[in-house]
Design an enzyme around this catalytic site. Structure first.
Site, PDB file in Angstrom:
ATOM      1  N   SER A 228       0.790  -1.233   0.000  1.00  0.00           N
ATOM      2  CA  SER A 228       0.000   0.000   0.000  1.00  0.00           C
ATOM      3  C   SER A 228       0.820   1.280   0.000  1.00  0.00           C
ATOM      4  O   SER A 228       0.247   2.370  -0.093  1.00  0.00           O
ATOM      5  CB  SER A 228      -0.969   0.006   1.182  1.00  0.00           C
ATOM      6  OG  SER A 228      -2.035  -0.880   0.924  1.00  0.00           O
TER       7      SER A 228
ATOM      8  N   TYR B 174     -10.915   1.699   4.218  1.00  0.00           N
ATOM      9  CA  TYR B 174      -9.829   1.389   3.286  1.00  0.00           C
ATOM     10  C   TYR B 174     -10.386   0.704   2.051  1.00  0.00           C
ATOM     11  O   TYR B 174     -11.144  -0.263   2.153  1.00  0.00           O
ATOM     12  CB  TYR B 174      -8.835   0.464   3.985  1.00  0.00           C
ATOM     13  CG  TYR B 174      -7.412   0.590   3.534  1.00  0.00           C
ATOM     14  CD1 TYR B 174      -6.547   1.497   4.121  1.00  0.00           C
ATOM     15  CD2 TYR B 174      -6.906  -0.230   2.534  1.00  0.00           C
ATOM     16  CE1 TYR B 174      -5.218   1.590   3.729  1.00  0.00           C
ATOM     17  CE2 TYR B 174      -5.591  -0.138   2.134  1.00  0.00           C
ATOM     18  CZ  TYR B 174      -4.751   0.774   2.732  1.00  0.00           C
ATOM     19  OH  TYR B 174      -3.445   0.860   2.344  1.00  0.00           O
TER      20      TYR B 174
END
Length: 394
Positions: A107, A206
């Site tokens: 990420s 998220y």
């Protein structure tokens, strides 16, 4: 599938934080079971090792002794950069970790993607509050995610369903096909089968789906592939020679293998060669030096104007992180001892954090090649202790 496998699969469906969710993709697919000892390599830096270097090396060795196969630490304070390694990059051959080994940064890719999008905002080619469905005609089903803006995508506040929470995404990997290819459009189509979780901007959640759409926005506005714009705007200008966005299962060049502990009795499985389907949300491979270079360039203003950096650093509350943090537009904010900006990354077999001070004088990058989901509690504690010790020792 044994109880351990079933438990991990269940956890994937319930934990919405991608840093945890992405760690279970391969499970029983890998047959190589290895175990070994983890000798340490010494520190290297721009000046002879001092007392603090020895303390940091000892702390890095404790992370490995507690269960991580290998680890790399980059620590930069006031112009002096120290690189330290411990343990193994490849347990099968006994090859030691080197500071320049590549790995999957997961990420941390989101910070790169956000920087590309914000450069386009800076150039006046789109606006942060532009409606995404208007920018991507034909990509999003009519009426789906109405009101979602570019800002919502980058802030993880769109409410769009995260495709990784659909069990179909993981099925090929559970079945043993680590090289299974999911295209971005296929994964978006899976996401669009699910209703949005909440109205746009209502809260944080998220979502890799949002970052796929952000990359599609880049392609729609520029007429070029996202990879082209990433290389032209970020990778090439910053000289990130060891950073790429691969579309094959392997990692180019010398790299650290990634591991997960599975089975009864527990043993390390090599899970390095998984197809990087996370693309613009998490497909990046890099090194600790390239990660440090990128975040330093970002936060010292070389990539974005002050106005756009202010937008990037406008944060919202995060409610699903192991370390208390807040989320900006593709970046994260922690407060271990004052403020630390940067981003974490959790990919199957790897964990990385990059922290950088607001004045960019202090920076810490810490990578291990063990999946956090299977990391022993002692190793996780040692990891966080070292991250704080290195960053705050100034």
């Amino acid at each position: 599938m044994n109880r351990l496998d079933a438990g991990r699969r269940s956890a994937v469906r319930t934990r919405r934080n991608a840093r945890h969710r992405l760690t279970v993709l391969l499970l029983v697919a890998v047959s190589l079971v290895l175990a070994g000892a983890f000798p340490a390599e010494g520190a290297s830096g721009s000046s002879p090792p001092g007392r603090n270097d020895r303390q940091l090396q000892a702390a890095l060795d404790r992370v490995v002794a507690a269960g991580a196969p290998g680890a790399i630490l980059l620590d930069r304070h006031d112009g002096r950069t120290t690189r330290m390694t411990s343990g193994l990059a490849d347990m099968a051959t006994g090859r030691r970790m080197r500071a320049g080994d590549r790995f999957r940064a997961a990420s941390q890719m989101k910070s790169f993607t956000a920087a590309v999008v914000l450069q386009l905002v800076q150039e006046g080619r789109l606006g942060l509050d532009d409606a995404v469905d208007g920018l991507l005609p034909g990509v999003i089903p009519h009426g789906y995610g109405a009101g979602v803006t570019v800002r919502h995508l980058l802030a993880n506040s769109s409410g769009l369903f995260d495709f990784g929470d659909d069990p179909r995404v993981l099925e090929p990997y559970f079945a043993g096909d680590l090289g299974h290819v999911w295209t971005p459009r296929q994964l978006l189509d899976i996401a669009f089968e699910h209703a949005p979780l909440f109205p746009p901007g209502a809260r944080y959640s998220y979502s890799d789906t949002g970052y796929f759409l952000a990359a599609y926005v880049v392609e729609a506005v520029t007429g070029n592939s996202f990879d082209h714009e990433l290389r032209r705007r970020i990778i090439n200008p910053l000289g990130l020679r060891d950073t790429s966005l691969p579309t094959v299962a392997g990692i180019a060049g010398r790299h650290a293998h990634g591991y997960i502990v599975m089975g009864e009795p527990p043993a390390d499985l090599d899970i390095t060669y998984l197809y990087p389907f996370a693309w613009a949300a998490g497909g990046l491979t890099t090194t600790v030096d390239d990660s440090a270079t990128f975040f330093r360039a970002l936060f010292d203003g070389r990539l974005l104007s002050p106005a756009l950096m202010a937008e990037m650093k406008t944060t919202i509350e995060v409610d699903d992180s192991d370390l208390p943090s807040r989320s900006g537009l593709g970046v994260q904010r922690w407060t271990p001892c004052g403020v630390a900006w940067g981003h974490s990354g959790n990919s199957p077999g790897y964990l990385i954090y990059t922290w950088i001070s607001p004045d960019t004088r202090h920076e810490t990058v810490l990578m291990i090649n063990e999946d956090p989901q299977s990391l022993e509690a002692a190793a996780a504690t040692a990891y966080i202790d070292l991250l704080n010790r290195a960053y705050c020792s100034r």
